[in-house]
Design a protein around this motif. Structure first.
Motif, short mmCIF file in Angstrom:
data_model
loop_
_atom_site.label_atom_id
_atom_site.label_comp_id
_atom_site.label_asym_id
_atom_site.label_seq_id
_atom_site.Cartn_x
_atom_site.Cartn_y
_atom_site.Cartn_z
N CYS A 146 28.05 43.82 49.76
CA CYS A 146 26.73 44.13 48.37
C CYS A 146 26.01 43.45 47.71
O CYS A 146 25.59 42.92 47.13
CB CYS A 146 27.69 45.22 47.72
SG CYS A 146 28.14 47.01 48.66
N THR A 147 27.57 42.19 47.24
CA THR A 147 27.06 41.48 46.62
C THR A 147 26.37 40.01 47.30
O THR A 147 24.98 39.98 46.66
CB THR A 147 28.07 40.76 46.17
OG1 THR A 147 29.20 40.99 45.13
CG2 THR A 147 28.15 39.40 44.91
N LEU A 164 33.41 45.68 30.28
CA LEU A 164 33.42 46.54 31.62
C LEU A 164 34.44 47.59 30.97
O LEU A 164 34.27 48.58 31.31
CB LEU A 164 34.86 45.34 32.63
CG LEU A 164 32.80 44.32 33.29
CD1 LEU A 164 33.61 43.81 34.48
CD2 LEU A 164 31.84 45.34 34.29
N LYS A 165 35.43 46.79 30.47
CA LYS A 165 36.34 47.96 29.39
C LYS A 165 36.00 49.36 29.16
O LYS A 165 36.18 50.46 29.10
CB LYS A 165 37.62 48.00 29.27
CG LYS A 165 38.84 48.08 29.04
CD LYS A 165 39.67 47.91 28.58
CE LYS A 165 41.27 48.62 27.33
NZ LYS A 165 42.36 47.83 27.17
N ALA A 166 34.81 48.61 28.26
CA ALA A 166 34.35 49.55 27.07
C ALA A 166 33.55 50.29 28.18
O ALA A 166 33.34 51.21 27.67
CB ALA A 166 33.60 48.71 25.91
N LEU A 167 32.34 49.80 28.92
CA LEU A 167 32.33 51.23 29.56
C LEU A 167 32.48 51.51 30.95
O LEU A 167 32.06 52.63 32.14
CB LEU A 167 30.81 49.88 30.99
CG LEU A 167 30.30 48.83 29.79
CD1 LEU A 167 29.44 48.43 30.91
CD2 LEU A 167 29.34 50.20 28.63
N LEU A 186 33.69 44.66 40.12
CA LEU A 186 33.43 43.57 40.59
C LEU A 186 32.02 42.96 41.67
O LEU A 186 31.39 41.83 41.44
CB LEU A 186 34.52 43.43 41.96
CG LEU A 186 35.89 43.89 41.87
CD1 LEU A 186 36.75 43.66 42.49
CD2 LEU A 186 36.42 42.12 41.01
N ILE A 187 31.70 44.10 41.93
CA ILE A 187 29.82 43.81 42.47
C ILE A 187 28.98 43.47 41.06
O ILE A 187 28.60 42.61 41.94
CB ILE A 187 29.52 45.17 43.20
CG1 ILE A 187 30.27 45.38 44.61
CG2 ILE A 187 28.25 44.90 43.49
CD1 ILE A 187 29.92 46.55 45.64
N ILE A 188 29.31 44.17 39.86
CA ILE A 188 28.65 43.69 38.72
C ILE A 188 29.06 42.24 38.32
O ILE A 188 27.47 41.09 38.49
CB ILE A 188 29.00 44.32 38.11
CG1 ILE A 188 27.78 46.05 38.20
CG2 ILE A 188 28.17 44.13 36.24
CD1 ILE A 188 28.17 47.47 37.15
N SER A 223 27.20 40.21 40.95
CA SER A 223 26.16 39.44 40.96
C SER A 223 25.33 39.77 40.01
O SER A 223 24.14 38.76 39.85
CB SER A 223 25.68 40.65 41.87
OG SER A 223 26.57 41.38 42.85
N ALA A 224 25.47 40.09 38.52
CA ALA A 224 24.37 39.46 37.59
C ALA A 224 24.40 38.48 37.13
O ALA A 224 23.24 38.61 36.56
CB ALA A 224 26.12 39.95 35.97
N GLY A 225 25.16 37.09 37.63
CA GLY A 225 24.73 35.43 36.90
C GLY A 225 24.12 35.64 37.84
O GLY A 225 23.98 33.96 37.81
#
Length: 290
Positions: free
Chosen positions: A89-90, A139-142, A154-156, A159-161
């Motif tokens: 996915c990444t 991520l914990k807050a979400l 993990l995918i986010i 991939s995010a950067g």
């Protein structure tokens, strides 16, 4: 006189080539010895990390078999599939991001283009793990550090950067003549058609590079995976699993299985490289006009 000089130069060139090839062969042997040792140890019949001989005295496939049959301590097939899902996915998301950002910065003119490129360059000067703690608490807050959301977290993270790592791809796209874009635009092509039918076919070698690096990043990462997954054994990746095999309570039993697991982990990357290596050659014939 000229013939003697030419003959002397050929001898010097030949001697230089021989020295270079001998050096490269020696370096290759030194580089391959640890991998050869690891493969041999994966077939060793026995336990423990203390080895008296370079090559095993007895060979067996039991270490590979144990990885797929003994789940009382750790589930290697699940770790393997977890990592394969995250890495695949990444790879898709990161490659799309990098291609899109590279095309926009290379072929399009827009406001804040240069400030964005400067900002991306400055951000890339800092190692990614510096943001590890901040990323974890976000991520914990979400609510993405528990249960089924861990693989997506993990995918986010991986991939995010990706969009900021566009400089290599952009540099390659800069070498593609812009006259091709102009000719396609005159023939009525849209920006999307120019991107998909001209720029991408001509960028195949770099796309392959991006695919391989995007896949290998999450496949071998340990730091971010360990921070996010923590003790959730159900969502362990192979890097966490291999590291766990070397903990003092498991190392005596699992060391040879660690060697077998390390060999298995290298197979997907090798397959990916074999499949994509043919695209490394220049792909000028892949351009489609109109």
């Amino acid at each position: 006189m000229a013939k003697k000089q030419s003959h002397s130069m050929r001898k010097k060139r030949l001697a230089g080539d021989i020295v270079t090839y001998v050096f490269l062969v020696l370096v290759s042997i030194i580089w391959l010895i640890p991998f050869f040792w690891l493969i041999m140890q994966s077939f060793r019949d026995g336990k423990g990390q203390f080895i008296s001989t370079f090559l095993p005295e007895k060979y067996t496939f039991n270490n590979y078999k144990a990885l797929f049959t003994e789940f009382n301590v750790m589930n290697f097939p699940r770790m393997f599939l977890n990592t394969l899902f995250v890495a695949s996915c990444t790879c898709v998301i990161s490659t799309f991001f990098v291609l899109s950002v590279s095309y926009c910065t290379s072929r399009l003119k827009w406001k804040l283009r240069k400030p964005y490129m400067n900002m991306a360059m400055i951000l890339n000067l800092f190692p990614g793990f510096m943001s590890m703690v901040a990323v974890y608490f976000i991520l914990k807050a979400l609510g993405m550090t528990e249960g089924k959301m861990i693989p997506w977290a993990l995918i986010i993270v991986f991939s995010a950067g990706a969009g900021s790592n566009f400089y290599v791809m952009k540099g390659y796209m800069d070498t593609i003549p812009k006259a091709l874009d102009e000719a396609a635009a005159l023939d009525g092509c849209t920006r999307w058609q120019i991107f998909t039918k001209i720029t991408l076919p001509l960028s195949k070698p770099m796309i392959v590079y991006q695919i391989i690096t995007s896949f290998m990043g999450p496949w071998v990462d340990f730091v971010f995976a360990k921070v996010i997954v923590r003790t959730e054994a159900k969502y362990f990746t192979v890097s966490i699993g291999l590291w766990s095999m070397l903990e003092k309570e498991y190392v005596d039993t699992w060391f040879v299985r660690f060697c077998a697991g390390a060999v298995l982990v290298s197979i997907p990357v090798a397959i990916l490289f074999i499949i994509t290596q043919k695209f490394y050659q220049e792909a000028m014939s892949g351009s489609v006009k109109g």
